[in-house]
Structures are given as C-alpha cells and as structure tokens.
Motif scaffolding. Structure first.
Motif, short mmCIF file in Angstrom:
data_model
loop_
_atom_site.label_atom_id
_atom_site.label_comp_id
_atom_site.label_asym_id
_atom_site.label_seq_id
_atom_site.Cartn_x
_atom_site.Cartn_y
_atom_site.Cartn_z
N VAL A 220 16.78 -19.52 118.79
CA VAL A 220 17.79 -19.63 117.58
C VAL A 220 18.77 -18.36 117.80
N ASP A 221 20.12 -18.59 118.09
CA ASP A 221 21.01 -17.36 118.07
C ASP A 221 21.04 -16.43 116.69
N ARG A 222 21.40 -15.37 116.69
CA ARG A 222 21.73 -14.49 115.66
C ARG A 222 22.55 -15.33 114.60
N ARG A 223 23.67 -15.66 115.17
CA ARG A 223 24.75 -16.28 114.29
C ARG A 223 23.98 -17.51 113.37
N MET A 224 23.24 -18.50 114.04
CA MET A 224 22.43 -19.63 113.15
C MET A 224 21.56 -19.08 112.55
N MET A 225 20.62 -17.95 112.92
CA MET A 225 19.39 -17.50 111.97
C MET A 225 20.23 -16.88 110.63
N ASN A 226 21.26 -16.21 110.88
CA ASN A 226 21.83 -15.70 109.50
C ASN A 226 22.32 -16.74 108.62
N SER A 227 22.90 -17.85 109.10
CA SER A 227 23.41 -19.09 108.43
C SER A 227 22.17 -19.82 107.76
N LEU A 228 21.13 -19.95 108.61
CA LEU A 228 19.98 -20.53 107.86
C LEU A 228 19.07 -19.60 106.80
N LEU A 229 19.14 -18.32 107.06
CA LEU A 229 18.71 -17.23 105.94
C LEU A 229 19.64 -17.56 104.74
N ARG A 230 20.74 -17.36 105.00
CA ARG A 230 21.62 -17.46 103.77
C ARG A 230 21.54 -18.77 102.96
N GLY A 231 21.49 -20.07 103.79
CA GLY A 231 21.42 -21.28 103.32
C GLY A 231 20.10 -21.31 102.41
N LEU A 232 18.90 -20.76 103.02
CA LEU A 232 17.40 -20.98 102.20
C LEU A 232 17.54 -20.17 101.05
N CYS A 233 18.17 -18.80 101.10
CA CYS A 233 17.87 -18.02 100.08
C CYS A 233 18.99 -18.89 98.66
N ARG A 234 19.93 -19.39 99.11
CA ARG A 234 20.70 -19.96 98.09
C ARG A 234 20.16 -21.08 97.48
N GLN A 235 19.60 -22.00 98.48
CA GLN A 235 18.81 -23.22 97.93
C GLN A 235 17.57 -22.97 97.17
N SER A 236 16.99 -21.65 97.31
CA SER A 236 15.72 -21.18 96.75
C SER A 236 15.90 -20.99 95.35
N ARG A 237 17.04 -20.87 94.83
CA ARG A 237 17.45 -20.79 93.50
C ARG A 237 17.10 -21.95 92.75
N LYS A 238 17.15 -23.14 93.41
CA LYS A 238 16.69 -24.28 92.91
C LYS A 238 15.39 -24.78 93.15
N GLU A 239 15.22 -24.53 94.57
CA GLU A 239 13.89 -24.93 95.13
C GLU A 239 12.88 -23.75 95.50
N LYS A 240 12.26 -23.42 94.60
CA LYS A 240 11.45 -22.13 94.63
C LYS A 240 10.49 -22.14 95.95
N GLU A 241 10.15 -23.40 96.24
CA GLU A 241 9.28 -23.77 97.47
C GLU A 241 9.90 -23.17 98.83
N LEU A 242 11.40 -22.92 98.91
CA LEU A 242 11.81 -22.48 100.14
C LEU A 242 11.88 -20.97 100.10
N LEU A 243 11.37 -20.31 99.23
CA LEU A 243 11.33 -18.83 99.21
C LEU A 243 10.44 -18.51 100.49
N LYS A 244 9.18 -19.14 100.59
CA LYS A 244 8.54 -18.69 101.86
C LYS A 244 9.23 -18.89 103.06
N ASP A 245 9.74 -19.84 103.32
CA ASP A 245 10.66 -20.27 104.80
C ASP A 245 11.63 -19.17 104.79
N ALA A 246 12.55 -18.75 103.42
CA ALA A 246 13.50 -17.86 103.76
C ALA A 246 12.68 -16.39 104.34
N TYR A 247 11.68 -16.29 103.56
CA TYR A 247 11.05 -14.74 104.06
C TYR A 247 10.48 -14.75 105.47
N GLN A 248 10.16 -15.99 105.99
CA GLN A 248 9.60 -16.25 107.42
C GLN A 248 10.85 -15.94 108.25
#
Length: 512
Positions: free
Chosen positions: A337-365
C-alpha cells in the motif's frame, strides 16, 4: 542505385482529400461517422509473396541477423560509413528480404535511430511491400503517424497493398493521440481498396472514440459490429465500458459486462478494473465491494491495481471500516500500500476512533507499519496519531511521537501540545507535562490554550507550590487567569511552610 530512404521531398501525400457527394460502400454494413470522407486514386495493386512478413509479432530476432544487429548497436560512431562497413563485412544484402529482416530486427529492438540510418543508405535494391510496412511500423513506434501515413501513401502509389495489420497499426497510433479524423481517413481507405478490417481494427477505433469522449458514437459502433459478421471480443466490450466509466455512466458499463458474460466471454482483471475506477470517480466505492465479490465468484483474480483502486475510493469517500478491511486483505496477499494511501488510512482511523475506540488499535498498527517501512507520515497524520495515543492512554508513545514530529521539522499545533499536557496531568504525570510545556515554549507556540488550571492543581497536590506560582505568572502574562491558584507558601529558613491558603493575583505579585 536507388535509395531506400523516403525523404520529405520524395514523400507523396497519402490522400487527395476532397468531399464526396456519394458515400463510400460501407464495410460489413457497419455505419461509421467520420468527420469527412476521403478519396484516392490507386495504382494497380501488386500481389507479391514478399508481402508476407508480419510486423505485429514481438518474437526474437532472426539469428541470421543477430551478429549484424549487435555489431551495429555496438558501433561507437554510428555513422553511415561505419554501418555500411559492418554490413559489407557480414556479406551485405543479396535481396530486399535480407534488408527487411535487419530493418525489422532494429525496429523490434526499439533501435529507431539505427533503423533510420540503415534506411538512409543506398543499395541496389528496390523497396517492396514489406519494406514500406516496416517503415510504417517504425514511424508509428516513434509516435509520428503523419510520416507513417505519407509512407503508406507511397506504398499504395507504388502498387503494393498493405496488410490489415499495417492499416490497424496506423489507425491505433492516430487514436492513441486523439486524432480521430486521421484514423477515420485511414479506415476509409481500407474500404476503398477492399482491405477488410479485423475486430482489432474496430477496437482501436472504439478506444479512440472513448478517449476523446465520443461515447455515444462508440456505443453505436458496438451495436453495428454486433449486427455484422464480426464478433465482438472482450476488448471490444472493455473499450466501451471504459468510455462509459469515464463519463460517469458506470451502470451502463455494468450492463455491458453482464452482456459480455451472457455471450460466453470471460472478463479479465482489466475489464473489472475499469468498473472499479468508474465507481471510484462516481463516489460509489461500496459498489466496488460488491463487484469484488462478483469478480471472485467468476474466478477472476484481483490484482494490485484492483485493490489499490478500491482502497483509494473507499478512503476518498470516507468509508473507513470498509477501507480497513480491504487494507488487511492487501496485507494478507502481500500487496504493498503506497505512502499516500497509508497516510489517508491513518488519518481516517484516528478521526473515526474518536467515536469508535476499538479502532485505536488499528490506527496504532498502521502507524507502526509506516514507521517500520520508513514511510513518511504527513504532519496531520502525526498530530492525529498523537491524539489517538493520548485517547488510548499510550502516553509514552504520544510523547515519543511529539518529540519525533518536532525533531523532523514539523510544527504541531498548540492544541496538540495542550492535549498531551492535559492527559499527562490527568494521569498524574505532571513532571512530563511540564517538559511538554517547555518544549512548547521552545518551538514558539502560543500558551493561551494550555490547561494552566489543571497543571497548577496537580502541582499543588504534589506539593510543588513554587512551580505552580511560576506557571500562574506565565498564565497571567499570556492573558489567561487560571481558575485554580497556587497555594500560599512562606519560607522559614530553608523550609517551605504551607498554611493551606491560596495566592491572589495581588499577593502573587508581592510574592514574586
């Protein structure tokens, strides 16, 4: 000795273009819509057996000419005399067929300049139909279809009939450049001399029409092909599907896919990827998930482009959970997965984790994977992941990331520093909070958003009233009046005495 080169002064115009009142007899009863009709007078067609050399295969060079080819390629000067010397040392050309074999060997090896130099030399040979066909192929490969068209004109005037592959090569080159009128001119000449196009010829026209946005004409041509004795192939359908997807008509593209399946055609990954791209552009990435299931059901194996296009669409349109699923599938398949999409995924997971705490682990990974692969995390991504670490009480990682982002030259927002300070205070780690505060001052950030009250309260509880007094003074200078105040302290020799009262701003000034 006649020269084999066709100089600009010797080149004849391929077509004598003039409007025709009557239409040319259509091929296969297929009606096309050229921009205008063309006319040409042809010399009697020669039917020589020497016109059997195929130009459209990518096979290996004939071993008979391999030594000459390598010697010419290795020549340091590449001058005409040097090339002539090499050819003479290897027996020279006894027939035009010998010349054609070496010429096509150079063309297949993409040695275009050498092929042109070879053509500029004079031999006691006259070009035949194959020679002209190779020249057409050469100039098409050089993306110079106008010259190729002139050479085709010389071929026709000299009485040679080009093969359908020669016409198709030229048509395809014009279509790739978006020059549909030129492509249609060549196509009509095919009809005038009785050269029947193949389905590949029509596919080139279809791709050309879709390339310039003439999708309705492409679809009409497809309908006419189906009425003829030509059978559309997979590439026929894929070309028109691509045209529909480019103009936001993916539903019609899907209908063509279903039609192709009903005809017994087996769509390949390119066909499916065309639809994935269409869904992405139209903001319908979840339809791509359905298509992926359909693709697998048809035993068509998705490739890296399939997953990348789907992931990109899901991220762009905010479908983070679905994107995470596709991302994990890609990892299981060892797709990068290229750098641009990895950054997009990281940002999306971090924002979504504000409502869904279970996504924090995925953001960390995701963040850890980016670091392990040495992928650059963008500034916003860093700030969001620091926030996510704070939210998940991963305070050491939050501090490490904050120092890292400052070290590499990014400038985090004051809110990011203040948030880290707040969480550290809530966890009773006021000393680390003070270090973050000092770092904040060092990088020149405004302290107006710092939770001074929280810091002062924690310092009071941990028996550090002098530090609390200092912070209270800093807060006042920043225009902030903290709700909590430092506790009053007195000095008795070297001991600090705390009567339990608090300082007012006035008494703080006296104290300082």
């Amino acid at each position: 000795m006649p020269s084999l080169i066709i100089s600009p002064s010797q080149q004849h115009s391929l077509f004598s273009i003039s409007p025709l009142i009557s239409t040319v007899q259509p091929l296969l009863n297929i009606t096309l819509k050229p921009l205008h009709r063309t006319h040409i007078d042809f010399a009697p067609i020669k039917t020589q057996s020497s016109c059997s050399l195929h130009l459209d295969n990518k096979g290996t060079v004939n071993s008979q000419w391999q030594d000459i080819l390598e010697a010419i390629k290795a020549s340091s000067t590449l001058q005409n005399l040097e090339i002539s010397r090499i050819i003479e040392q290897n027996g020279g050309f006894k027939t035009i067929s010998d010349f054609n074999h070496l010429l096509i060997s150079l063309v297949l090896a993409d040695e275009f300049e050498l092929a042109l130099k070879l053509s500029s030399l004079s031999y006691a040979l006259a070009p035949d139909g194959n020679t002209y066909s190779i020249w057409v192929s050469l100039y098409c490969k050089k993306n110079d279809p106008e010259t190729a068209k002139s050479i085709l004109g010389n071929m026709l005037k000299d009485g040679f009939q080009p093969k359908v592959a020669t016409f198709t090569t030229l048509i395809n080159t014009f279509c790739k450049g978006g020059k549909l009128q030129k492509a249609y001119e060549v196509f009509e000449v095919m009809g005038q001399i009785g050269c029947e196009p193949t389905i590949y010829t029509y596919n080139c026209l279809l791709k050309g029409l879709c390339f310039v946005g003439r999708v309705e004409e492409a679809y009409e041509l497809l309908l006419n092909i189906k009425k003829s004795n030509k059978k559309p192939d997979l590439y026929t359908y894929t070309a028109v599907m691509d045209g529909f997807c480019k103009v936001g008509r993916s539903n019609e593209a899907l209908e063509l896919l279903e039609e192709a399946l009903e005809m017994g055609l087996i769509p390949n990954v390119v066909t499916y990827n065309t639809l994935f791209n269409g869904y992405f552009k139209e903001g319908r990435p979840l339809d791509g998930i359905k298509l992926l299931k359909k693709m697998k059901k048809q035993n068509c194996v998705p490739d890296h482009i399939t997953y990348s296009t789907l992931l990109h669409g899901l991220l762009k349109w905010g479908k983070i959970r679905a994107a995470l699923k596709i991302y994990k599938e890609m990892l299981n398949l060892d797709f990068e997965v290229d750098r641009r999409m990895m950054n997009s995924l990281l940002r999306g997971l971090c924002r979504q984790s504000r409502k869904e705490k279970e996504l924090l682990k995925d953001a960390y990974q995701v963040f850890e994977r980016m670091q392990s692969r040495r992928l650059v995390v963008d500034p916003v991504g860093y700030e969001l992941v620091i926030e996510a670490f704070c939210s998940g009480k991963e305070l050491d990682k939050a501090l490490e990331s904050l120092h890292e982002v400052v070290r590499i030259g990014y400038s985090p927002k004051a809110f990011t520093f203040s948030n880290v300070i707040r969480v550290l205070c809530l966890e009773g780690k006021v000393d680390k909070a003070l270090l973050v505060f000092i770092l904040m001052l060092k990088v020149g950030k405004s302290t107006s958003s710092v939770p001074f009250s929280l810091l002062i309260n924690e310092l009071n509880q941990q028996g550090k009233p002098l530090t609390a007094c200092y912070l209270y003074g800093v807060a006042l200078k920043s225009g902030v009046v903290p709700r909590n105040k430092p506790e009053v302290v007195y000095m008795r020799g070297n001991e600090v005495f705390n009567p339990g009262s608090v300082l007012t701003p006035l008494s703080l000034c006296a104290f300082s």
